[in-house]
Design a protein around this motif. Structure first.
Motif, mmCIF file in Angstrom:
data_model
loop_
_atom_site.group_PDB
_atom_site.id
_atom_site.type_symbol
_atom_site.label_atom_id
_atom_site.label_comp_id
_atom_site.label_asym_id
_atom_site.label_seq_id
_atom_site.Cartn_x
_atom_site.Cartn_y
_atom_site.Cartn_z
ATOM 1 N N MET A 1 0.835 -1.203 0.000
ATOM 2 C CA MET A 1 0.000 0.000 0.000
ATOM 3 C C MET A 1 0.872 1.257 0.000
ATOM 4 S SD MET A 1 -2.976 1.189 -0.177
ATOM 5 C CE MET A 1 -3.980 -0.266 0.122
ATOM 6 N N TYR A 2 1.988 1.221 0.721
ATOM 7 C CA TYR A 2 2.846 2.395 0.786
ATOM 8 C C TYR A 2 3.414 2.708 -0.595
ATOM 9 C CZ TYR A 2 6.778 5.368 2.162
ATOM 10 O OH TYR A 2 7.662 6.403 2.275
ATOM 11 N N ASP A 3 3.809 1.676 -1.363
ATOM 12 C CA ASP A 3 4.345 1.899 -2.704
ATOM 13 C C ASP A 3 3.303 2.529 -3.620
ATOM 14 O OD1 ASP A 3 6.450 0.628 -1.569
ATOM 15 O OD2 ASP A 3 6.670 -0.921 -3.095
ATOM 16 N N LYS A 4 2.063 2.101 -3.498
ATOM 17 C CA LYS A 4 0.997 2.667 -4.344
ATOM 18 C C LYS A 4 0.734 4.123 -3.988
ATOM 19 C CE LYS A 4 -1.273 -1.776 -5.149
ATOM 20 N NZ LYS A 4 -2.512 -2.582 -4.979
ATOM 21 N N ASP A 5 0.853 4.466 -2.710
ATOM 22 C CA ASP A 5 0.683 5.868 -2.306
ATOM 23 C C ASP A 5 1.762 6.738 -2.943
ATOM 24 O OD1 ASP A 5 -1.478 5.192 -0.761
ATOM 25 O OD2 ASP A 5 -0.313 4.966 1.072
ATOM 26 N N ILE A 6 2.978 6.244 -2.972
ATOM 27 C CA ILE A 6 4.077 7.000 -3.580
ATOM 28 C C ILE A 6 3.829 7.185 -5.070
ATOM 29 C CG2 ILE A 6 6.555 6.960 -4.092
ATOM 30 C CD1 ILE A 6 5.934 7.565 -1.196
ATOM 31 N N ILE A 7 3.376 6.131 -5.735
ATOM 32 C CA ILE A 7 3.096 6.229 -7.169
ATOM 33 C C ILE A 7 1.999 7.264 -7.439
ATOM 34 C CG2 ILE A 7 2.201 4.958 -9.166
ATOM 35 C CD1 ILE A 7 3.571 2.463 -8.072
ATOM 36 N N MET A 8 0.977 7.297 -6.591
ATOM 37 C CA MET A 8 -0.082 8.301 -6.761
ATOM 38 C C MET A 8 0.467 9.713 -6.626
ATOM 39 S SD MET A 8 -2.937 6.878 -7.531
ATOM 40 C CE MET A 8 -4.064 8.227 -7.200
ATOM 41 N N LEU A 9 1.341 9.934 -5.668
ATOM 42 C CA LEU A 9 1.954 11.249 -5.520
ATOM 43 C C LEU A 9 2.831 11.595 -6.715
ATOM 44 C CD1 LEU A 9 2.925 11.184 -1.720
ATOM 45 C CD2 LEU A 9 1.227 12.670 -2.809
ATOM 46 N N GLN A 10 3.534 10.588 -7.265
ATOM 47 C CA GLN A 10 4.378 10.839 -8.442
ATOM 48 C C GLN A 10 3.527 11.197 -9.655
ATOM 49 O OE1 GLN A 10 6.536 7.092 -8.364
ATOM 50 N NE2 GLN A 10 8.410 8.107 -7.669
ATOM 51 N N ILE A 11 2.391 10.541 -9.775
ATOM 52 C CA ILE A 11 1.489 10.897 -10.881
ATOM 53 C C ILE A 11 1.021 12.343 -10.739
ATOM 54 C CG2 ILE A 11 -0.758 10.401 -11.904
ATOM 55 C CD1 ILE A 11 -0.330 7.458 -11.165
ATOM 56 N N ALA A 12 0.671 12.725 -9.524
ATOM 57 C CA ALA A 12 0.233 14.103 -9.298
ATOM 58 C C ALA A 12 1.355 15.090 -9.571
ATOM 59 C CB ALA A 12 -0.276 14.252 -7.864
ATOM 60 N N ILE A 64 9.403 10.638 -3.110
ATOM 61 C CA ILE A 64 8.719 10.984 -4.367
ATOM 62 C C ILE A 64 9.684 10.892 -5.548
ATOM 63 C CG2 ILE A 64 7.665 12.937 -5.619
ATOM 64 C CD1 ILE A 64 6.295 13.714 -3.024
ATOM 65 N N PHE A 65 10.943 11.113 -5.316
ATOM 66 C CA PHE A 65 11.924 11.008 -6.398
ATOM 67 C C PHE A 65 12.396 9.569 -6.599
ATOM 68 C CE2 PHE A 65 12.581 15.425 -4.779
ATOM 69 C CZ PHE A 65 12.038 16.069 -5.871
ATOM 70 N N GLU A 66 11.773 8.587 -5.943
ATOM 71 C CA GLU A 66 12.084 7.176 -6.120
ATOM 72 C C GLU A 66 11.731 6.757 -7.552
ATOM 73 O OE1 GLU A 66 13.375 3.547 -5.729
ATOM 74 O OE2 GLU A 66 13.543 4.982 -4.071
ATOM 75 N N ARG A 67 12.629 6.076 -8.211
ATOM 76 C CA ARG A 67 12.425 5.790 -9.637
ATOM 77 C C ARG A 67 12.454 4.296 -9.965
ATOM 78 N NH1 ARG A 67 16.076 10.673 -12.280
ATOM 79 N NH2 ARG A 67 15.848 12.099 -10.523
ATOM 80 N N TYR A 68 12.764 3.434 -8.965
ATOM 81 C CA TYR A 68 12.905 2.007 -9.278
ATOM 82 C C TYR A 68 11.556 1.301 -9.277
ATOM 83 C CZ TYR A 68 17.961 2.070 -9.402
ATOM 84 O OH TYR A 68 19.269 2.294 -9.768
ATOM 85 N N VAL A 69 10.708 1.738 -10.223
ATOM 86 C CA VAL A 69 9.415 1.101 -10.471
ATOM 87 C C VAL A 69 9.250 1.025 -11.979
ATOM 88 C CG1 VAL A 69 6.903 1.258 -10.176
ATOM 89 C CG2 VAL A 69 8.436 2.048 -8.347
ATOM 90 N N PHE A 146 18.469 6.800 2.493
ATOM 91 C CA PHE A 146 17.048 7.085 2.728
ATOM 92 C C PHE A 146 16.168 6.192 1.849
ATOM 93 C CE2 PHE A 146 19.314 10.981 3.865
ATOM 94 C CZ PHE A 146 18.853 11.154 5.158
ATOM 95 N N PHE A 147 16.613 4.951 1.679
ATOM 96 C CA PHE A 147 15.828 3.972 0.918
ATOM 97 C C PHE A 147 14.443 3.844 1.543
ATOM 98 C CE2 PHE A 147 14.917 -0.652 0.069
ATOM 99 C CZ PHE A 147 14.606 -0.475 -1.270
ATOM 100 N N TYR A 148 13.424 4.009 0.734
ATOM 101 C CA TYR A 148 12.081 4.192 1.273
ATOM 102 C C TYR A 148 11.463 2.914 1.829
ATOM 103 C CZ TYR A 148 9.897 2.345 -3.046
ATOM 104 O OH TYR A 148 9.493 1.557 -4.092
ATOM 105 N N HIS A 149 12.081 1.761 1.616
ATOM 106 C CA HIS A 149 11.570 0.518 2.207
ATOM 107 C C HIS A 149 12.219 0.205 3.557
ATOM 108 C CE1 HIS A 149 9.973 -1.273 -1.823
ATOM 109 N NE2 HIS A 149 9.149 -0.384 -1.278
ATOM 110 N N TYR A 150 13.153 1.020 3.974
ATOM 111 C CA TYR A 150 13.777 0.832 5.283
ATOM 112 C C TYR A 150 12.819 1.265 6.398
ATOM 113 C CZ TYR A 150 18.632 -0.022 3.773
ATOM 114 O OH TYR A 150 19.791 -0.568 3.265
ATOM 115 N N SER A 151 12.860 0.528 7.488
ATOM 116 C CA SER A 151 12.242 1.032 8.715
ATOM 117 C C SER A 151 13.230 1.990 9.383
ATOM 118 C CB SER A 151 11.912 -0.127 9.657
ATOM 119 O OG SER A 151 13.099 -0.773 10.073
#
Length: 926
Positions: A1-12, A64-69, A146-151
């Motif tokens: 779910m967190y990855d999909k939220d990021i993608i939605m923000l990137q689309i915006a 938001i600047f994550e690109r590995y998708v 600051f890898f976004y999948h890190y806790s």
């Protein structure tokens, strides 16, 4: 779910004006007024909340600047998996199974690890445990702190791990990695990095840090802002290198230099000198250099100015280093000067008092003890120190007494324990210690408390057997069932009479004196039994007291030590013979001597590992051996002298040395031989026993190979008994270089008819005794599975078959099944429990079909242990998931040591102590 939220923000972000998008972000975090300068507060709680919200907002911008998708940028699923693996391994090296569990699965429940792992990591096999993957050095540049999948904890651990590794390898410092290019549909996202609102946010954050107002900024905030600046500079540099300057619209470096006095370049130069940002200094230096590099690319010139900004500071640092070095050299010269003055003063004093020094006796000319009995130890319970003295309060060593078949030469033949230790060592009594010391009174209080509290604990009987006197060491939680009293070494004081006694007390004279003493004692016992005569001496035995002429001494112990001697001896007697406690039994001293001899032989594993005899044992092993030997030597003082004297005539070996002092006992007086008498007694007894053993060896083996284990054990024994450290075993044991010289010196004894009669008998034991090891296992585990697939002598149903292999003797058994139950002490038990009773005196080590080790200590206690079979990734497969398994020699060697060193009981107790046992397992049915 967190990855999909990021993608939605990137689309915006890709569809909206960048300034508008960032203002919405600020409003969402309630930071719009804060960065607009309209909110001013001095409330520390409110400022802390703003700082925390700013940190979270900056982290969101980084994500938001994550690109590995796939689809967001030009990357494949394999690239995504590679990046995930790199960042997992940047936390710490991981096993294959750990990586599989940590990676997300696709719709086919696959992780894609196998396709990428060889590209990004190096596999390092474990010596005894599982192998680990470590990220390759050339892949460290892809690490994003600051890898976004890190806790939060993973981010901190990864950053510390990478800083440590890069400092060790003199690698580049932590910098933002070069990302892949956004796909055309998402290319507008990068405009966020050079829009006016973004630059305003960065400028306000750095300006607050430059003003050094600690309440309005945090280091985490600055670190995130610096990372974003690095991302912007890397993006601009990448675009400038791939296109002409005129075609590049990304102008971050140009915008941040506007507004005089507030440019990011100047602000970075200011905060670089802040002590509170010392950890970010390298990153700031790199950013300043990147500004110069981007500027030079735009101007198409070489970056020669980039290092000038650091010259003043570096020159000042060089001056500080030079000053520190100069001061250190001056201090060193000052110390040398003082030492030279002290040396000169010492020489002058000696010259002035030469007469006094000439009249002083040489070192060693005075009568001094060879060994010192002074030993100060600390109680692990009360933390008080005490010197170990014969008449002081008792100090004890934790210990565990257990029956053992580790040295047996006839496995499976466990009957009644013989009076003396037999040559085939069918079953012995081993006493081990973890080496922790307590006052006897402290231990008694602790033991009573354990008894009271453990009875109310759920399934406590699975960990310790209260009825057997078991407890866990207060410090290391090792399983114990008794304590050994610590007895100081006797000081070996030799005077000028030692040489005279040696000339007079030859072997024939020594044998004559001993024989006269023994005959006299037997005569006295017979007289006391028939006529009740209490006189100790008779006129018919003129040499009866001659043994006392070579030196005697008294030795007494405190009541506490005497009490602990009884406690330990009773436990050894009870456990070794599996009988009820009886401190008056005549076999009590024999069991003490037997456990001393057995423990020394069991611990003499160094010969197999080609290690030196002295200096290679662990401290706990040395402490335990010394305590056991001194405990066994002190049995003559607590047992009936008549019993000890009767045993003396039948003893051979260790018991002979430890029981001979009983011959010095006078009526009503506790006497023992002096140091000189003990030395000659030990030497002559050892020589005679050595000759007897050589005769045993000659019948079955070569002398050198056959007698070496005996000499090593004897050296350990006499070292623990006397405390004298030897340079070499032979010189230490007072043996001639050629041991056959003993037969020349003692040829009269060798002609005895009893010796000839013994040589004509059949020899059952081969010397040197075979050193028992666990059985040999096949390299491929499937070979064992095939061998055991159809095993069960009684069952024809495959589901009921549970083949189990005894690693001690190699017997194949059927465990955990009702088809192969046996009777043991009137109770139905499983095949493994019944087998362990005869094969290992109740202790067993079994390999079950599911590729797990089962350790057993009794009918009630057991635990599982990792098997020595590992897959290609160095991991066990306890439930046979399907990976091919191969034998790990190092892990099997450690299992062998666990068995040889009598650590199975300890391992089971520790395993059960860690595991919260809610439901008792019926180990007796295994």
């Amino acid at each position: 779910m967190y990855d999909k939220d990021i993608i939605m923000l990137q689309i915006a972000a890709s569809k909206m004006d960048p300034n508008h998008f960032l203002m919405l972000i600020l409003l969402r975090f309630e930071l719009f007024d804060y960065f607009n300068g309209n909110s001013v507060s001095k409330d520390q709680d409110e400022l802390m909340q703003w700082n925390r919200l700013t940190e979270e907002m900056l982290f969101l911008l980084i994500a938001i600047f994550e690109r590995y998708v796939p689809g967001i940028s030009h990357v494949t699923k394999e690239d995504v998996t590679m990046r995930e693996v790199i960042h997992l391994l940047c936390i710490e090296p991981m096993a294959h199974s750990t990586l599989v569990k940590s990676l997300p699965e696709n719709e086919n429940h696959e992780t894609g690890l196998e396709a990428v792992i060889a590209k990004v990591a190096t596999f390092k096999p474990g010596v005894s445990g599982h192998g680990l993957y470590e990220v390759k050095k050339e892949r460290l540049m892809d690490f994003n702190p600051f890898f976004y999948h890190y806790s939060r904890s993973q981010r901190s651990k990864a950053e510390e791990s990478q800083k440590k590794r890069r400092s060790q390898e003199s690698n580049d410092k932590l910098r933002p990695p070069v990302p892949p290019t956004f796909s055309p549909s998402f290319s507008r996202i990068v405009q966020l990095l050079c829009c006016d609102v973004f630059i305003h946010i960065l400028r306000r954050i750095l300006q607050r840090a430059a003003e050094d107002r600690s309440s309005v900024w945090t280091e985490a905030m600055i670190q995130r802002a610096l990372h974003l600046i690095g991302q912007a500079l890397v993006e601009e540099k990448t675009q400038l290198e791939s296109c002409s300057v005129e075609d590049v619209t990304f102008d971050f470096s140009l915008k941040v230099g506007s507004e005089h006095g507030k440019s990011l370049f100047l602000l970075l130069s200011k905060i670089k000198a802040l002590p509170s940002l010392e950890a970010q200094k390298d990153l700031i230096k790199w950013l300043l250099q990147m500004f110069e590099i981007v500027k030079c690319i735009r101007e198409k010139s070489s970056p020669t100015v980039s290092m000038d900004t650091t010259k003043p500071e570096e020159s000042s640092q060089d001056k500080e280093k030079a000053e520190r070095k100069r001061k250190a050299e001056a201090a060193k010269l000052h110390r040398q000067k003082i030492m030279a003055q002290m040396s000169a003063m010492q020489k002058n004093f000696i010259e002035s008092n030469k007469m006094l020094y000439d009249n002083m006796p040489e070192m060693g000319t005075q009568e001094e003890p060879v060994t010192s009995s002074e030993e100060v130890l600390t109680c692990i319970l009360c933390q008080e120190e005490q010197e170990v003295l014969p008449l002081a309060p008792a100090m004890v060593l934790t210990a565990c007494v257990q029956r053992s078949t580790v040295l047996t030469q006839c496995r499976g033949r466990i009957g009644t324990y013989p009076l003396f230790m037999p040559p085939d060592l069918a079953v012995g009594t081993h006493t081990g210690s973890c080496g922790h010391v307590m006052h006897a009174t402290c231990w008694q209080r602790y033991f009573e408390a354990v008894q009271n509290t453990t009875r109310n604990r759920l399934h406590a009987e699975l960990i310790v057997d209260l009825e057997n006197g078991e407890y866990l060491c207060p410090l290391c939680k090792s399983l114990c069932n008794t304590v050994i009293p610590l007895i100081p070494l006797e000081p070996l004081t030799f005077n000028e009479n030692a040489e005279i006694i040696g000339q007079h007390l030859t072997l024939p004279r020594w044998i004559q004196v001993l024989a006269a003493r023994i005959r006299g004692l037997k005569s006295v016992m017979q007289d006391n039994g028939s006529s009740g005569t209490t006189g100790l001496f008779g006129d018919s035995q003129p040499d009866f007291r001659s043994i006392l002429a070579y030196g005697v001494q008294e030795r007494k112990f405190s009541d506490g030590i005497a009490e602990m001697l009884v406690v330990c001896a009773t436990t050894v007697h009870r456990v070794g013979l599996k009988t009820a406690p009886n401190e008056l039994c005549p076999r009590v001293p024999l069991m003490a001597w037997n456990t001393c001899a057995f423990t020394i032989q069991a611990i003499n594993i160094l010969q197999e590992e080609d290690k030196p005899l002295f200096g290679s044992l662990q401290n706990r092993q040395i402490a335990g051996l010394k305590a056991i030997v001194q405990f066994a030597a002190s049995q003559r003082l607590k047992s009936s002298q008549g019993v000890i004297q009767r045993h003396f005539a039948d003893m051979m070996g260790v018991g002979l040395v430890l029981s001979i002092p009983s011959l010095y006992q006078e009526e009503g007086i506790d006497l023992q031989p002096s140091a000189v008498s003990s030395a000659f007694n030990n030497m002559y007894i050892f020589h005679l026993v050595t000759m007897a053993h050589i005769l045993q060896v000659l019948l079955t083996s070569t002398v050198k190979a056959g007698i070496e284990p005996f000499l090593r054990s004897a050296a350990l024994f006499f070292n623990c008994l006397t405390g004298v450290h030897p340079p070499e075993e032979c010189s230490y044991l007072a043996l001639p270089f050629n041991v056959f010289q003993l037969f020349q010196d003692y040829r009269r004894w060798c002609g005895s008819p009893s010796i000839t009669k013994a040589l004509q008998g059949k020899t059952q034991t081969i010397y040197p005794r075979r050193r028992n090891r666990l059985i040999d296992l096949p390299e491929d585990y499937s070979a064992l599975l095939n061998k055991a697939s159809h095993f069960c002598p009684k069952s024809t149903v495959d589901e009921r078959k549970h083949p189990t292999l005894c690693l001690v003797c190699g017997a194949m058994l059927c465990s955990q099944s009702s088809c192969c139950l046996s009777q043991l002490d009137g109770e139905d038990v499983g095949a493994c429990t019944a087998h362990a009773a005869t094969c290992g005196a109740g202790v067993g080590m079994f390999l079950i079909r599911e590729c797990e080790i089962v350790l057993m200590a009794s009918k009630m206690r057991g635990s599982t242990y990792p098997a020595p079979y590992l897959d290609d990734y160095g991991e066990t497969d306890p439930h046979l998931r399907g990976n091919p398994l191969h034998l790990c020699p190092e892990r099997y060697r450690k299992l062998n040591q666990l068995w040889q060193q009598h650590c199975i009981l300890e391992e089971i107790a520790r395993s059960l102590e860690v595991v919260n046992v809610m439901f008792a397992f019926e180990w007796q049915l295994v």
